[in-house]
Structures are given as structure tokens and as C-alpha cells.
Motif scaffolding. Structure first.
Motif, PDB file in Angstrom:
ATOM      1  N   ALA A 213      43.629  24.096  54.922  1.00  0.00           N
ATOM      2  CA  ALA A 213      43.415  25.498  54.564  1.00  0.00           C
ATOM      3  C   ALA A 213      43.264  25.647  53.053  1.00  0.00           C
ATOM      4  O   ALA A 213      42.440  26.433  52.584  1.00  0.00           O
ATOM      5  N   ASP A 214      44.035  24.863  52.300  1.00  0.00           N
ATOM      6  CA  ASP A 214      43.949  24.927  50.836  1.00  0.00           C
ATOM      7  C   ASP A 214      42.592  24.439  50.333  1.00  0.00           C
ATOM      8  O   ASP A 214      42.092  24.925  49.327  1.00  0.00           O
ATOM      9  N   MET A 215      41.997  23.475  51.017  1.00  0.00           N
ATOM     10  CA  MET A 215      40.718  22.894  50.592  1.00  0.00           C
ATOM     11  C   MET A 215      39.520  23.711  51.073  1.00  0.00           C
ATOM     12  O   MET A 215      38.411  23.522  50.605  1.00  0.00           O
ATOM     13  N   PHE A 216      39.724  24.612  51.999  1.00  0.00           N
ATOM     14  CA  PHE A 216      38.639  25.320  52.658  1.00  0.00           C
ATOM     15  C   PHE A 216      38.308  26.603  51.913  1.00  0.00           C
ATOM     16  O   PHE A 216      39.186  27.409  51.624  1.00  0.00           O
ATOM     17  N   ASP A 217      37.036  26.808  51.606  1.00  0.00           N
ATOM     18  CA  ASP A 217      36.603  28.007  50.887  1.00  0.00           C
ATOM     19  C   ASP A 217      36.084  29.072  51.842  1.00  0.00           C
ATOM     20  O   ASP A 217      35.238  28.793  52.702  1.00  0.00           O
ATOM     21  N   THR A 218      36.594  30.273  51.685  1.00  0.00           N
ATOM     22  CA  THR A 218      36.033  31.427  52.385  1.00  0.00           C
ATOM     23  C   THR A 218      34.812  31.889  51.596  1.00  0.00           C
ATOM     24  O   THR A 218      34.528  31.395  50.500  1.00  0.00           O
ATOM     25  N   ARG A 219      34.114  32.864  52.120  1.00  0.00           N
ATOM     26  CA  ARG A 219      32.956  33.421  51.415  1.00  0.00           C
ATOM     27  C   ARG A 219      33.389  33.974  50.048  1.00  0.00           C
ATOM     28  O   ARG A 219      32.719  33.755  49.047  1.00  0.00           O
ATOM     29  N   GLU A 220      34.519  34.661  50.015  1.00  0.00           N
ATOM     30  CA  GLU A 220      35.023  35.217  48.759  1.00  0.00           C
ATOM     31  C   GLU A 220      35.338  34.099  47.755  1.00  0.00           C
ATOM     32  O   GLU A 220      35.039  34.222  46.569  1.00  0.00           O
ATOM     33  N   ASP A 221      35.937  33.010  48.240  1.00  0.00           N
ATOM     34  CA  ASP A 221      36.233  31.876  47.362  1.00  0.00           C
ATOM     35  C   ASP A 221      34.950  31.307  46.757  1.00  0.00           C
ATOM     36  O   ASP A 221      34.891  30.989  45.570  1.00  0.00           O
ATOM     37  N   MET A 222      33.923  31.179  47.619  1.00  0.00           N
ATOM     38  CA  MET A 222      32.639  30.658  47.128  1.00  0.00           C
ATOM     39  C   MET A 222      32.072  31.571  46.051  1.00  0.00           C
ATOM     40  O   MET A 222      31.602  31.108  45.013  1.00  0.00           O
ATOM     41  N   ARG A 223      32.117  32.864  46.320  1.00  0.00           N
ATOM     42  CA  ARG A 223      31.565  33.836  45.369  1.00  0.00           C
ATOM     43  C   ARG A 223      32.362  33.828  44.068  1.00  0.00           C
ATOM     44  O   ARG A 223      31.792  33.862  42.981  1.00  0.00           O
ATOM     45  N   ASN A 224      33.691  33.762  44.157  1.00  0.00           N
ATOM     46  CA  ASN A 224      34.521  33.715  42.958  1.00  0.00           C
ATOM     47  C   ASN A 224      34.251  32.463  42.135  1.00  0.00           C
ATOM     48  O   ASN A 224      34.386  32.489  40.915  1.00  0.00           O
ATOM     49  N   GLY A 225      33.872  31.383  42.794  1.00  0.00           N
ATOM     50  CA  GLY A 225      33.539  30.152  42.088  1.00  0.00           C
ATOM     51  C   GLY A 225      32.285  30.263  41.240  1.00  0.00           C
ATOM     52  O   GLY A 225      32.000  29.388  40.422  1.00  0.00           O
ATOM     53  N   LEU A 226      31.547  31.335  41.423  1.00  0.00           N
ATOM     54  CA  LEU A 226      30.298  31.540  40.682  1.00  0.00           C
ATOM     55  C   LEU A 226      30.424  32.569  39.566  1.00  0.00           C
ATOM     56  O   LEU A 226      29.452  32.957  38.945  1.00  0.00           O
ATOM     57  N   ARG A 227      31.648  33.003  39.292  1.00  0.00           N
ATOM     58  CA  ARG A 227      31.876  34.041  38.266  1.00  0.00           C
ATOM     59  C   ARG A 227      31.279  33.661  36.900  1.00  0.00           C
ATOM     60  O   ARG A 227      30.723  34.507  36.213  1.00  0.00           O
ATOM     61  N   SER A 228      31.398  32.400  36.531  1.00  0.00           N
ATOM     62  CA  SER A 228      30.884  32.001  35.212  1.00  0.00           C
ATOM     63  C   SER A 228      29.372  32.184  35.131  1.00  0.00           C
ATOM     64  O   SER A 228      28.839  32.492  34.065  1.00  0.00           O
ATOM     65  N   TYR A 229      28.673  32.012  36.256  1.00  0.00           N
ATOM     66  CA  TYR A 229      27.222  32.231  36.261  1.00  0.00           C
ATOM     67  C   TYR A 229      26.912  33.713  36.084  1.00  0.00           C
ATOM     68  O   TYR A 229      25.966  34.086  35.385  1.00  0.00           O
ATOM     69  N   GLU A 230      27.712  34.544  36.742  1.00  0.00           N
ATOM     70  CA  GLU A 230      27.522  35.980  36.603  1.00  0.00           C
ATOM     71  C   GLU A 230      27.782  36.400  35.155  1.00  0.00           C
ATOM     72  O   GLU A 230      27.027  37.191  34.588  1.00  0.00           O
TER      73      GLU A 230
END
Length: 124
Positions: free
Chosen positions: A55-72
């Protein structure tokens, strides 16, 4: 990715295990439910079947999106980032293009479920 898949399915099994014939059926049903949510690309629902390290290693959609904050923050359009997350989700679902849940072996509070999958290899 293969290490994650093993851990994810292991966590699903730990989550589902109890143990008897009906418990074996429950473990199989849980694995099938997890695989179906993966096939549908519903990462949020998929995570509900996981526990512990998986569960700790698994990304939800929100996790994926948050991982892109630096691009935003660097000026990439929000719509473009949402489309990227959509594409990632579709790619993940393609790993589970077809699956077959096989034998279930129950030992104590753990169950092992044989799963054969056909889909794209995420290492590629």
C-alpha cells in the motif's frame, strides 16, 4: 515493477486471508476484485485491497498528480498534466489486459493465489 506486483498481490492475499474453503473463495474473490480495478485503471479502488509495504508503494491518481507538482510550478499546463496521469493510468491497466485466477492455497492466516496475466511488460 515486478517486485511491486508481487508485493501488491501478496498484500492483497494477506488482506483477504483467513482460511478454509470459503476463506479460499474469499481470497480468490479479493484478488479478482483487485485485478478488475487494475484492469479498469481505478488506482484509488485498487489501493483499498492493499496493506503494509504494498500500500505504501502504490500510487493513487492523486499521488501521481502530486508527483507532478514541480512541472506545474515550472509552467506546464494543468490540463497537460491531467492527460499525462490519464496516460499513466491507462498504461498500468494494460498490464492486466487479461488475467486468470487459478489455484488458491491456504496455510494458516495466509493464502497464495496463482494468477496468470497477459498484457504489456512494464519493464519495456
Amino acid at each position: 515493477m515486478k517486485r511491486f506486483l508481487g508485493a501488491a498481490l501478496g498484500a492483497v492475499l494477506l488482506f483477504a486471508a483467513g482460511c478454509s474453503n470459503s476463506e479460499a473463495d474469499a481470497a480468490k474473490t479479493t484478488v479478482e476484485s483487485f485485478l478488475k480495478t487494475q484492469q479498469e485503471g481505478d488506482m484509488d479502488a485498487s489501493k483499498t485491497y492493499l496493506a503494509g509495504e504494498a500500500a505504501d508503494m502504490f500510487d493513487t491518481r492523486e499521488d501521481m498528480r502530486n508527483g507532478l507538482r514541480s512541472y506545474e510550478e515550472a509552467g506546464v499546463n494543468s490540463k497537460t498534466l491531467e492527460e499525462f496521469v490519464d496516460a499513466q493510468t491507462r498504461a498500468c491497466s494494460m498490464m492486466w489486459e487479461k488475467y486468470e485466477v487459478g489455484d488458491v492455497k491456504v496455510e494458516g492466516d495466509k493464502a497464495t493465489v496463482l494468477v496468470n496475466t497477459t498484457g504489456i511488460d512494464m519493464d519495456d
